[in-house]
Design a protein around this motif. Structure first.
Motif, PDB file in Angstrom:
ATOM      1  N   TRP A   1       0.867  -1.180   0.000  1.00  0.00           N
ATOM      2  CA  TRP A   1       0.000   0.000   0.000  1.00  0.00           C
ATOM      3  C   TRP A   1       0.905   1.232   0.000  1.00  0.00           C
ATOM      4  O   TRP A   1       1.036   1.950   0.969  1.00  0.00           O
TER       5      TRP A   1
ATOM      6  N   LYS B   1      -1.908   3.866  -4.033  1.00  0.00           N
ATOM      7  CA  LYS B   1      -2.903   4.877  -3.678  1.00  0.00           C
ATOM      8  C   LYS B   1      -3.302   5.703  -4.894  1.00  0.00           C
ATOM      9  O   LYS B   1      -4.488   6.008  -5.089  1.00  0.00           O
TER      10      LYS B   1
ATOM     11  N   VAL C   1      -5.711   3.631  -7.020  1.00  0.00           N
ATOM     12  CA  VAL C   1      -7.059   3.616  -6.434  1.00  0.00           C
ATOM     13  C   VAL C   1      -7.722   4.983  -6.632  1.00  0.00           C
ATOM     14  O   VAL C   1      -8.901   5.063  -6.982  1.00  0.00           O
ATOM     15  N   TYR C   2      -6.975   6.047  -6.437  1.00  0.00           N
ATOM     16  CA  TYR C   2      -7.512   7.398  -6.622  1.00  0.00           C
ATOM     17  C   TYR C   2      -7.982   7.614  -8.063  1.00  0.00           C
ATOM     18  O   TYR C   2      -9.048   8.171  -8.290  1.00  0.00           O
TER      19      TYR C   2
ATOM     20  N   TRP D   1     -11.280   6.055  -8.534  1.00  0.00           N
ATOM     21  CA  TRP D   1     -12.323   6.533  -7.629  1.00  0.00           C
ATOM     22  C   TRP D   1     -13.325   7.420  -8.353  1.00  0.00           C
ATOM     23  O   TRP D   1     -12.955   8.323  -9.091  1.00  0.00           O
TER      24      TRP D   1
ATOM     25  N   ASN E   1     -11.451   7.485  -1.825  1.00  0.00           N
ATOM     26  CA  ASN E   1     -10.296   8.358  -2.011  1.00  0.00           C
ATOM     27  C   ASN E   1      -9.240   7.953  -0.977  1.00  0.00           C
ATOM     28  O   ASN E   1      -9.416   8.204   0.214  1.00  0.00           O
ATOM     29  N   PRO E   2      -8.152   7.324  -1.392  1.00  0.00           N
ATOM     30  CA  PRO E   2      -7.151   6.869  -0.431  1.00  0.00           C
ATOM     31  C   PRO E   2      -6.392   8.003   0.249  1.00  0.00           C
ATOM     32  O   PRO E   2      -5.676   7.770   1.220  1.00  0.00           O
TER      33      PRO E   2
ATOM     34  N   SER F   1      -5.555   8.060   8.068  1.00  0.00           N
ATOM     35  CA  SER F   1      -5.636   7.667   6.667  1.00  0.00           C
ATOM     36  C   SER F   1      -6.253   6.276   6.584  1.00  0.00           C
ATOM     37  O   SER F   1      -6.083   5.461   7.488  1.00  0.00           O
TER      38      SER F   1
ATOM     39  N   ASP G   1      -6.977   2.329   5.245  1.00  0.00           N
ATOM     40  CA  ASP G   1      -6.161   1.206   4.799  1.00  0.00           C
ATOM     41  C   ASP G   1      -6.441   0.952   3.321  1.00  0.00           C
ATOM     42  O   ASP G   1      -7.113   1.750   2.659  1.00  0.00           O
ATOM     43  N   ALA G   2      -5.969  -0.151   2.798  1.00  0.00           N
ATOM     44  CA  ALA G   2      -6.088  -0.450   1.367  1.00  0.00           C
ATOM     45  C   ALA G   2      -7.521  -0.771   0.941  1.00  0.00           C
ATOM     46  O   ALA G   2      -7.772  -0.966  -0.246  1.00  0.00           O
TER      47      ALA G   2
ATOM     48  N   GLY H   1     -10.091   1.275   2.279  1.00  0.00           N
ATOM     49  CA  GLY H   1     -10.830   2.479   2.619  1.00  0.00           C
ATOM     50  C   GLY H   1     -11.382   2.482   4.034  1.00  0.00           C
ATOM     51  O   GLY H   1     -12.234   3.296   4.377  1.00  0.00           O
TER      52      GLY H   1
END
Length: 113
Positions: A27, A32, A35-36, A39, A51-52, A60, A62-63, A65
């Protein structure tokens, strides 16, 4: 009867739970950003749509959300970072904040807050 229904719903939610794409994987900032980029702020938040970089109560996600203290939170696998890497990531963060995704605002379907 209501208790039985509530337990059945909890079990169903537990059995149908799906962790995020990077669960048990590295991660890091690249994960991130991936993933973003996927999103969608207009779609309800989920373990595959979040939104990571969004923080909640100073934490923050985790992987998947999920935030510390929430059910199913898992400490993400991360890498050691240097000051240089942190400054590069900060620059990327500043650019993201200056140019948010369309529809990304507090209270949108894809946000925690």
């Amino acid at each position: 009867m209501k208790s039985v229904i509530a337990v059945a719903l909890d079990i169903n939610n537990f059995l149908n739970f799906e962790y995020g794409e990077y669960d048990d994987k590295l991660w890091d900032n690249d994960a991130k950003k991936d993933v973003y980029n996927k999103w969608d702020p207009a779609t309800p938040r989920s373990t595959r749509n979040f939104n990571p970089f969004e923080t909640f109560e100073g934490n923050s996600p985790d992987a998947s959300g999920i935030y510390p203290g929430e059910a199913r939170y898992k400490d993400p696998r991360s890498v050691d970072v240097s000051y240089r890497i942190m400054m590069e990531e900060r620059h990327e963060y500043d650019q993201r904040e200056a140019n948010p995704k369309a529809g990304s605002k507090p209270g949108c379907a894809g946000c925690k807050s």
